[in-house]
Design an enzyme around this catalytic site. Structure first.
Site, PDB file in Angstrom:
ATOM      1  N   ASP A 145      -6.110 -48.098  62.599  1.00 21.18           N
ATOM      2  CA  ASP A 145      -5.933 -49.196  63.570  1.00 21.18           C
ATOM      3  C   ASP A 145      -6.881 -50.367  63.301  1.00 21.18           C
ATOM      4  O   ASP A 145      -7.224 -51.122  64.220  1.00 21.18           O
ATOM      5  CB  ASP A 145      -6.135 -48.700  65.015  1.00 21.18           C
ATOM      6  CG  ASP A 145      -5.317 -47.451  65.326  1.00 21.18           C
ATOM      7  OD1 ASP A 145      -4.114 -47.463  65.056  1.00 21.18           O
ATOM      8  OD2 ASP A 145      -5.902 -46.465  65.819  1.00 21.18           O
ATOM      9  N   HIS A 179       1.534 -50.409  61.602  1.00 21.49           N
ATOM     10  CA  HIS A 179       0.922 -51.650  61.150  1.00 21.49           C
ATOM     11  C   HIS A 179       1.652 -52.827  61.791  1.00 21.49           C
ATOM     12  O   HIS A 179       2.877 -52.877  61.809  1.00 21.49           O
ATOM     13  CB  HIS A 179       0.988 -51.762  59.622  1.00 21.49           C
ATOM     14  CG  HIS A 179       0.217 -50.688  58.924  1.00 21.49           C
ATOM     15  ND1 HIS A 179       0.314 -50.450  57.565  1.00 21.49           N
ATOM     16  CD2 HIS A 179      -0.664 -49.781  59.389  1.00 21.49           C
ATOM     17  CE1 HIS A 179      -0.479 -49.441  57.237  1.00 21.49           C
ATOM     18  NE2 HIS A 179      -1.073 -49.027  58.330  1.00 21.49           N
TER      19      HIS A 179
END
Length: 436
Positions: free
Chosen positions: A25, A53
């Site tokens: 992340d 993503h």
């Protein structure tokens, strides 16, 4: 190392790699999107649709799970390598979702390795059943079937894309055997075999034009002059099956070594390796987190940074930047430089801290702990710096940042021993400072 680009990202005949340096992340998708503007190919080498993503282009926000983030560039070929595990329906849904947002020509721009393993619905169901059995010892799996599929791969009864598109009678035989194996292990597992086989026969026809020997293709393209190949890592080093905080890890190798095994390229074909580092630290699910802020400040960072998983929607735990972790990540990955993301999330803080040492029983630890139990009673030694209390969002040059923000970046560089090449100061595609 000679570069064929004014930005210095590329080396002739070698791949450029972007990896997560923390627990995932970090904002890899945004950096991939930026670097991919110069790339001919963007490749995924490991993981599955447990990754998430995000790329923001103008008013549009793209979420990628299996597709390489570079697919937003119409002149770029996207490659899903042999190290990736693929849930076909989820991939097709992701393709359609992005077609609806305006991306086109997937049939001619997406190549899938014939050696990539298939994630079946029963892998996902088994994933959830296994997690449920763990009770309070949850790993935090996304329940996308990633672990069970890699398990099938390791026990050599997994099924690959080449099995699907070659001889369907052979695929059917392998599928029935794999189903029987899972039903023996999970007696309550319901599987609609005949319906599934009909579905996969349709998948085979749809995917056949995209499936090929991507290893041969990559080597051919790397031999061509000025071909620029970008590799996008999924997850991150601290989630690596070997080097992460086991067992709260994923089921693949998220480090530089995973690039070689996941695409079929030798180490001497790996060029620049860029690590992506969030300006603070986050983690989803359980597991050790030495610099965690389990207080109002942690909640403030979580809310300000919109720290909720792209794949699961789960809230991310938040804490100070951890240099001990980052130095460990650099030791294994060998970063050429790093990108610092989400610096703007810290804009309102009176002070910022960086964890620089782990201490236990009054002594500084010289090794990064291997076991979860080894993290118990660890104390973190911090460097405390004044915050900058002003917005960084409009900054586009390093010297436009507030001086205390500049000092924060330079301190990270000095402590890690790695240069910062990019700084993210917002969600938009152009909200990034290039440091050259």
């Amino acid at each position: 190392m000679e570069s064929d680009s004014s930005h210095g990202c590329w080396s002739s005949g070698k791949v450029t790699v972007i990896l997560g340096a923390q627990w995932g992340d970090e904002g890899k998708g945004k950096l991939v999107d930026l670097v991919a503007t110069e790339a001919n190919l963007v490749c995924r080498c490991q993981g599955g649709n447990n990754a998430g993503h995000t790329v923001v282009v103008g008013e549009k926000k793209y979420d990628f799970h299996l597709l390489p983030s570079g697919v937003v560039h119409q002149n770029c070929i996207s490659v899903i390598g042999n190290g990736v595990v693929i849930h076909i329906q989820d991939m097709l849904d992701e393709i359609q979702k992005n077609i609806d947002k305006g991306l086109t020509n997937f049939e001619n721009r997406l190549l899938i390795s014939s050696r990539a393993h298939i994630v079946f619905d029963f892998h996902q169901k088994a994933d959830g059943m296994q997690e449920e059995k763990r009770g309070s010892e949850l790993i935090g799996t996304t329940k996308k079937g990633i672990g069970p599929t890699y398990s099938s791969k390791a026990t050599r009864n997994g099924i690959r894309m080449c099995d699907l598109i070659a001889d369907f009678a052979s695929f059917e035989d392998k599928y029935r055997k794999l189903v029987k194996d899972f039903q023996n292990r999970f007696p309550n597992l319901e599987i609609s075999v005949e319906e599934d086989l009909k579905k996969y026969k349709e998948y085979a026809e749809k995917l056949r034009p995209m499936v090929c020997d991507t290893t041969q293709y990559l080597h051919k393209r790397l031999s061509e002059k000025n071909t620029r190949v970008l590799v996008e890592g999924a997850n991150a080093l601290l989630l690596d099956i070997d080097f992460g905080t086991y067992p709260m890890v994923t089921s693949s190798n998220c480090c530089t070594g995973g690039v070689c095994t996941g695409l079929g390229i030798p180490p001497n074909k790996v060029g620049n390796v860029y690590g992506v580092v969030k300006a603070y630290t986050t983690r989803v699910g359980k597991g050790c987190f030495p610099t965690e802020l389990d207080n109002e400040l942690g909640l403030f960072i979580q809310k300000t940074g919109a720290e909720f998983g792209v794949t699961t929607g789960r809230p991310r735990r938040c804490g100070w930047l951890d240099i001990v972790m980052l130095k460990y990540s650099h030791m294994i990955n060998g970063f050429s430089a790093i990108a610092i993301t989400k610096l703007d999330i810290l804009d309102e803080l009176e002070e910022v801290k960086i964890g620089v040492n782990y201490k236990k029983n009054g002594k500084i630890l010289t090794d990064f702990p291997a076991c979860q139990e080894d993290f118990a009673n660890i104390e973190v030694e911090y460097v405390t710096m004044p915050g900058w209390k002003s917005s960084t969002i409009m900054s586009r040059k390093f010297d436009e940042l507030p001086i205390n923000a500049q000092n924060y970046i330079r301190t990270i560089e000095a402590l890690m021993g790695v240069a910062v090449k990019w700084i993210g100061v917002g969600q938009a595609r152009d909200s990034i400072i290039k440091v050259f």
